[in-house]
Design a protein around this motif. Sequence first.
Motif, PDB file in Angstrom:
ATOM      1  N   PRO A  65       2.298 -12.554   9.865  1.00  0.00           N
ATOM      2  CA  PRO A  65       2.265 -13.313   8.613  1.00  0.00           C
ATOM      3  C   PRO A  65       1.540 -12.521   7.528  1.00  0.00           C
ATOM      4  CG  PRO A  65       1.601 -14.697  10.442  1.00  0.00           C
ATOM      5  CD  PRO A  65       1.740 -13.312  10.983  1.00  0.00           C
ATOM      6  N   TYR A  66       2.076 -12.546   6.317  1.00  0.00           N
ATOM      7  CA  TYR A  66       1.552 -11.696   5.257  1.00  0.00           C
ATOM      8  C   TYR A  66       0.068 -11.928   4.984  1.00  0.00           C
ATOM      9  CZ  TYR A  66       1.305  -8.767   1.211  1.00  0.00           C
ATOM     10  OH  TYR A  66       0.950  -7.767   0.361  1.00  0.00           O
ATOM     11  N   VAL A  67      -0.354 -13.198   5.059  1.00  0.00           N
ATOM     12  CA  VAL A  67      -1.717 -13.547   4.648  1.00  0.00           C
ATOM     13  C   VAL A  67      -2.786 -12.830   5.493  1.00  0.00           C
ATOM     14  CG1 VAL A  67      -2.048 -15.595   6.093  1.00  0.00           C
ATOM     15  CG2 VAL A  67      -3.124 -15.466   3.825  1.00  0.00           C
ATOM     16  N   MET A  68      -2.382 -12.336   6.669  1.00  0.00           N
ATOM     17  CA  MET A  68      -3.349 -11.610   7.486  1.00  0.00           C
ATOM     18  C   MET A  68      -3.822 -10.340   6.779  1.00  0.00           C
ATOM     19  SD  MET A  68      -1.824 -12.352  11.255  1.00  0.00           S
ATOM     20  CE  MET A  68      -3.285 -12.635  12.221  1.00  0.00           C
ATOM     21  N   HIS A  69      -2.961  -9.811   5.906  1.00  0.00           N
ATOM     22  CA  HIS A  69      -3.347  -8.620   5.139  1.00  0.00           C
ATOM     23  C   HIS A  69      -4.476  -8.907   4.147  1.00  0.00           C
ATOM     24  CE1 HIS A  69      -3.234  -5.154   2.533  1.00  0.00           C
ATOM     25  NE2 HIS A  69      -2.749  -5.867   1.548  1.00  0.00           N
ATOM     26  N   PRO A  70      -4.331  -9.860   3.205  1.00  0.00           N
ATOM     27  CA  PRO A  70      -5.461 -10.132   2.317  1.00  0.00           C
ATOM     28  C   PRO A  70      -6.746 -10.531   3.040  1.00  0.00           C
ATOM     29  CG  PRO A  70      -3.636 -11.655   1.874  1.00  0.00           C
ATOM     30  CD  PRO A  70      -3.120 -10.594   2.778  1.00  0.00           C
ATOM     31  N   LEU A  93      -7.172 -12.994  -2.875  1.00  0.00           N
ATOM     32  CA  LEU A  93      -6.116 -13.337  -3.833  1.00  0.00           C
ATOM     33  C   LEU A  93      -5.396 -12.111  -4.382  1.00  0.00           C
ATOM     34  CD1 LEU A  93      -8.091 -16.020  -5.893  1.00  0.00           C
ATOM     35  CD2 LEU A  93      -6.446 -16.433  -4.058  1.00  0.00           C
ATOM     36  N   HIS A  94      -5.679 -10.908  -3.849  1.00  0.00           N
ATOM     37  CA  HIS A  94      -5.231  -9.708  -4.548  1.00  0.00           C
ATOM     38  C   HIS A  94      -3.727  -9.564  -4.679  1.00  0.00           C
ATOM     39  CE1 HIS A  94      -4.835  -7.584  -0.613  1.00  0.00           C
ATOM     40  NE2 HIS A  94      -3.974  -6.845  -1.267  1.00  0.00           N
ATOM     41  N   ASP A  95      -2.981 -10.201  -3.796  1.00  0.00           N
ATOM     42  CA  ASP A  95      -1.529 -10.075  -3.896  1.00  0.00           C
ATOM     43  C   ASP A  95      -0.818 -11.338  -4.381  1.00  0.00           C
ATOM     44  OD1 ASP A  95      -1.127  -7.394  -3.224  1.00  0.00           O
ATOM     45  OD2 ASP A  95      -1.162  -7.804  -1.071  1.00  0.00           O
ATOM     46  N   VAL A  96      -1.545 -12.410  -4.650  1.00  0.00           N
ATOM     47  CA  VAL A  96      -0.840 -13.670  -4.951  1.00  0.00           C
ATOM     48  C   VAL A  96      -0.129 -13.652  -6.293  1.00  0.00           C
ATOM     49  CG1 VAL A  96      -2.237 -15.178  -3.463  1.00  0.00           C
ATOM     50  CG2 VAL A  96      -2.869 -14.904  -5.862  1.00  0.00           C
ATOM     51  N   ALA A 166     -10.185  -0.924  -0.266  1.00  0.00           N
ATOM     52  CA  ALA A 166     -10.073  -1.722   0.955  1.00  0.00           C
ATOM     53  C   ALA A 166      -8.605  -2.003   1.259  1.00  0.00           C
ATOM     54  CB  ALA A 166     -10.853  -3.024   0.804  1.00  0.00           C
ATOM     55  N   ASP A 167      -7.845  -2.315   0.210  1.00  0.00           N
ATOM     56  CA  ASP A 167      -6.415  -2.596   0.339  1.00  0.00           C
ATOM     57  C   ASP A 167      -5.705  -1.369   0.904  1.00  0.00           C
ATOM     58  OD1 ASP A 167      -3.928  -3.813  -0.024  1.00  0.00           O
ATOM     59  OD2 ASP A 167      -3.763  -3.140  -2.116  1.00  0.00           O
ATOM     60  N   ARG A 168      -5.989  -0.217   0.321  1.00  0.00           N
ATOM     61  CA  ARG A 168      -5.365   1.032   0.764  1.00  0.00           C
ATOM     62  C   ARG A 168      -5.767   1.355   2.206  1.00  0.00           C
ATOM     63  NH1 ARG A 168      -1.926   5.366  -0.855  1.00  0.00           N
ATOM     64  NH2 ARG A 168      -1.311   3.746  -2.304  1.00  0.00           N
TER      65      ARG A 168
HETATM   66 MN    MN Z   1      -2.390  -5.460  -0.622  1.00  0.00          MN
END
Ligand code: MN
Length: 754
Positions: A65-70, A93-96, A166-168
């Motif tokens: 599930p995508y939310v595991m990434h944020p 919230l970085h990708d919402v 952190a995202d990278r």
């Molecule tokens: Mn991201």
Amino acid sequence: MQKVVIAVSDEEKVLIHKDYEQLVNFLEGPKSKISIDDTDREQIRMAYELAVDAHSKQRRKSGEPYVMHPIAVAQICAEEIGLGATAIVCALLHDVVEDTDVTLKEVIDQFGPRAGKIVDGLTKLDGLYNKIDEQDTYIASPQAENFKKVLSTLVEDVRVVLIKMADRLHNMRTLGSMPRHKQLKIAAETSYIYSPLAHRLGLYKIKTEFEDLCMKITHTEAYQDIEAKLKATDQERITYVKNFIAPLQDSLKETGIDYRITGRSKSIYSIWNKIKTKKVAFEEIYDLFAIRIIVDVPKKKEKQVCWQVYSIVTDVHTPIPERLKDWVTTPKSNGYESLHTTVIGPGGRYVEVQIRSERMDEIAECGYAAHWKYKGVSNQQNVYSIWLDSVREILDNEDSDAIEFLNDFKTNLFKEEVYVYTPKGDLKILPKGATALDFAFSIHTDIGYHCTAIKVNNKLVPMGYKLQNGDQLHITTNKNQKPTENWLKMVVTGRARSKIRSAMREEKRRQGITGKEAIERKFQHLKIDFEENVEILAKYYRLKSRIDLYFEIAKERISLSDLKNIFTVEGGKLVRIPEEEPAVEPQTIQEVKPRKKKNIKGRPQLLIAGEPGDSYNYSLATCCNPVLGDGIFAYLTATAGLKIHRTSCPNATHMMANYGYRIMKAEWASTTNTSFIANLLITGVDDGPGVIERLSNNISTKLGLNIRSFYIDGNEGYFEGRVSLLVANKDQLNLAIINLKKLDGISNVVRLED
Ligand code: MN
């Protein structure tokens, strides 16, 4: 990330919630570097719920599930960078805003304007990335444009770029499910931009992980090789560290200081770098690890205690004085504090010892972020704010295009700095290597333009004088002075360079006025339009601009009286008089070439972008000489068709990071029967002329390979040979390397990257 609509299952919901609880537990726990109150707790919960809801219909490429990434990004922000509640909310919230129906306004309404600003910064960055993939219009370097954006947001709030890190990092850790060519592109960008940026921000742990993760992708074999060797020698290392520490323990205990000692091996990437730069084998690297002594004392006593520990260490093990580095008294400009020394340990081995306090260790591991105050007025001498000021300065330079900007940035802001003073005693920070003239331009453009003499510490120096820490500079100006071409050689900062260039453009324009007037008269006489024909003329002489044309005419390097031999006038336009042989348009030449080339025997068969590459004009790059079996990619050049490079090519990172859109997937077709060039560097102990004979005999007779060239250079019982071979494939090459290594007197054989 690909989105597939498969609803999140109940089991997955449990997993997601577990991740969230882990995040909250960390923040409440003893290891957290920040404290959170009820409001923070509530905001984080709200952000989590909003993210879960917003991403409920998305999955990552890996299927989770995508939310595991944020959530993972928020965990990195908390655990590995030490960021506070606002940043954690923003990480969640970085990708919402980019990927879901949630609007920026909703984020601001729920979480306030600060969070809104950060999420907006992150959204802009992501938006740009996504668009790059679909790009088909020409932009010199979308990646460089993007990087400029990264930094513009960075100066607004440094947390944007810390969250982006952190995202990278999470994306790099989970890169496995991406196709190979995307992995390479992302790795290139990471090592080109993110890893130096992490270094600059003092995020050493993240920087090291970036480097290792990138190397794993671009130089898989070398990575696995070192990894295996490290594992095999692990026990030996542990024993050594024990023996090193044992004689220190008593003295350390006597001081009554709380301390801990670690003996960790260095990163795979840094070991590999050493193997490459020192051209030695893994077995010959003695400093595979560093000993770290971390003391737990109040800030006031740190310096004193660090030196006390230094004294204890050097009482037992002999230090090497040149290796002493004191970043306790003067921290590095990215905030790093530590006392380093190298001593001779048991068995005569050199061992690096790092001495620091718990506080210093935290800064070294996680960067300055946890100590950075976001609210209110920040401390002037704060390491981030000084650095951010110089970032702002480069951003303000509107003259430079994005690629130039990126280069400026890499040369100016990733480097160490030099601290100098104005006559009034104001501190100025310039990149290491900056000159006195750079300093003049950093004070004011006009001071740079009219600079005639520079005094450093009251002594006259040349304008190209390299600044030293602590220099005090005094500039003399004169209104009649102006920059010359030569000045460009005396500056290193982007600011000075672009100011000098624009002054010279202006000067050229001024001097070209008479040239322009001459053209105007000539065209009037020929009764032809100025605008249209001046372009034709500039193009004919292959000049970059009209200004150059005017200038060349004014300087009488181009004569307008030649015109009648080159052009006739037809319908108010200059038209080339045909030369005796029919002129061939450059474009037709290019199209003919590949067709000829196609039949040349020996061109290896390739698949380009998954299709047989017959219809492409491609050739093997000579910078890295790929061999059948190497990981490769194709790079679209401006004039020479596709060039096939090794994924480990030293130029690969630069190409992928700057011109990612020109990269195409390339694979070897299985049936290629061509010979490939492979260059080897052979080092060993010189035992006279016999070595050349033995090597060449082994290569040609035993291995049956053709030698293209062979250079050998000997020096005091040591030699270095460069052999260029023809091989059929990588297996044959590897076999040759293994065989040559076994010969007497040979200490190492490596394939050259360039
Ligand atoms: Mn991201």
